[in-house]
Scaffold this active site. Structure first.
Site, PDB file in Angstrom:
ATOM      1  N   ASP A 294       0.852  -1.148  -0.189  1.00  0.00           N
ATOM      2  CA  ASP A 294      -0.031   0.108   0.119  1.00  0.00           C
ATOM      3  C   ASP A 294       0.841   1.221  -0.006  1.00  0.00           C
ATOM      4  O   ASP A 294       1.999   1.379   0.271  1.00  0.00           O
ATOM      5  CB  ASP A 294      -1.024   0.077   1.176  1.00  0.00           C
TER       6      ASP A 294
ATOM      7  N   ASN B 133      -7.901  -3.987  14.143  1.00  0.00           N
ATOM      8  CA  ASN B 133      -9.149  -4.122  13.671  1.00  0.00           C
ATOM      9  C   ASN B 133      -9.184  -5.483  12.727  1.00  0.00           C
ATOM     10  O   ASN B 133     -10.268  -5.627  12.028  1.00  0.00           O
ATOM     11  CB  ASN B 133      -9.715  -3.054  13.346  1.00  0.00           C
TER      12      ASN B 133
ATOM     13  N   HIS C 203      -7.412  -5.559   9.809  1.00  0.00           N
ATOM     14  CA  HIS C 203      -7.174  -5.355   8.526  1.00  0.00           C
ATOM     15  C   HIS C 203      -5.639  -5.824   7.979  1.00  0.00           C
ATOM     16  O   HIS C 203      -4.703  -6.041   8.818  1.00  0.00           O
ATOM     17  CB  HIS C 203      -7.164  -3.704   8.326  1.00  0.00           C
TER      18      HIS C 203
ATOM     19  N   GLU D  48      -9.620  -2.475   5.141  1.00  0.00           N
ATOM     20  CA  GLU D  48     -10.259  -2.416   6.402  1.00  0.00           C
ATOM     21  C   GLU D  48     -11.672  -3.243   6.669  1.00  0.00           C
ATOM     22  O   GLU D  48     -11.778  -3.765   5.719  1.00  0.00           O
ATOM     23  CB  GLU D  48     -10.648  -0.545   6.640  1.00  0.00           C
TER      24      GLU D  48
END
EC number: 3.5.99.6
Length: 268
Positions: free
Chosen positions: A67, A137, A139, A144
């Site tokens: 990313d 979380n 990811h 996400e």
């Protein structure tokens, strides 16, 4: 899914470095998928040490990063290009012209850039080993929660939790992007091997959801349950919420016997 539990974060980095070192030593033109964040830094430090000791070379390696932030120039100290240069590329013999990130400059169409990145990966022969971290979380990359499990490289809006977790890296008056380009979950699953590193108690809930929870877009990392060659490397803190830890330790001992005789990889 192979789950390997070590005493501490340094052992996690050492083991991850073994996987990378064997690949780039034994394969003629290896393709690495790389990650940023605090967890892989110790891995890159070990790889630099191995290179300096003459144990490995990145001369024939191609790399694709997971990313990159949208709206940040690669010379910006917050860019992931800068991160990779500082932590790995500047210290080994990799050809930077063969190191790629999913960038999208001002005025470029992010949808077209995502398709272009996918094409570049395919033209390189696909990713042999994809390094991953995991967000609190769940990811992976910047996929996400609620990201499609069939997603490809695209633009994503970062959650408030991710922005909060990453805010420590930005000064109060510094621009913090809310958008990023990221490989999709399906892109990650296309890698021949996936190695996810997780350390620290703050990752324990996400690790449990990934390994033993339901396959769900709510925990994007749970998609690794579908990968034939997924390796999850943990320290005791990150593994603290897993059940059946004794089984994972037992299974690792048995796998080590095979690895010692035949190597870490069964194919490339």
């Amino acid at each position: 899914m192979q789950v390997i539990i070590f005493d501490d974060a340094q052992q996690v980095a050492d083991n991850a470095a073994q996987w990378v070192a064997e690949l780039i030593t034994k394969k003629t033109n290896p393709v690495l998928g790389l990650a940023t964040g605090s967890t892989p830094i110790s891995l890159y430090q070990q790889l630099v040490l191995k290179y300096q000791a003459g144990e490995i070379s990145f001369k024939n390696t191609t790399s694709f990063n997971l990313d990159e932030y949208l709206g940040i120039d690669e010379d910006n100290s917050q860019s992931y290009r800068h991160f990779m240069n500082e932590n790995l590329f500047n210290h080994v013999d990799i050809n930077k012209a063969k190191t790629f990130l999913p960038t999208c400059s001002q005025g470029e169409n992010p949808r077209e850039q995502g398709l272009r990145y996918e094409e570049m990966i395919n033209n390189a022969g696909g990713i042999d080993l994809q390094i991953l971290g995991i967000g609190a979380n769940g990811h992976i990359g910047f996929n996400e929660p609620t990201s499609s499990l069939a997603s490809r490289t695209r633009i994503k809006t970062l959650t408030q939790q991710t922005l909060s977790d990453n805010s420590r890296l930005f000064s109060p008056d510094e621009f913090q992007p809310t958008l990023a380009m990221t490989m999709g979950i399906a892109t990650i699953l296309d890698a021949r091997y996936v190695l996810l590193m997780a350390t620290g108690e703050n990752k324990a809930k996400a690790v449990k959801d990934m390994v033993t929870g339901a396959l769900s877009a709510v925990c994007p990392a749970s998609a690794l349950q579908m990968h034939e060659n997924a390796i999850v490397v943990l320290d005791k803190a990150a593994a603290s919420q897993l059940d059946d830890k004794e089984y994972y330790l037992w299974a690792d001992k048995q796998n080590n016997k095979i690895n010692e005789e035949f190597g870490l990889y069964h194919n490339y």
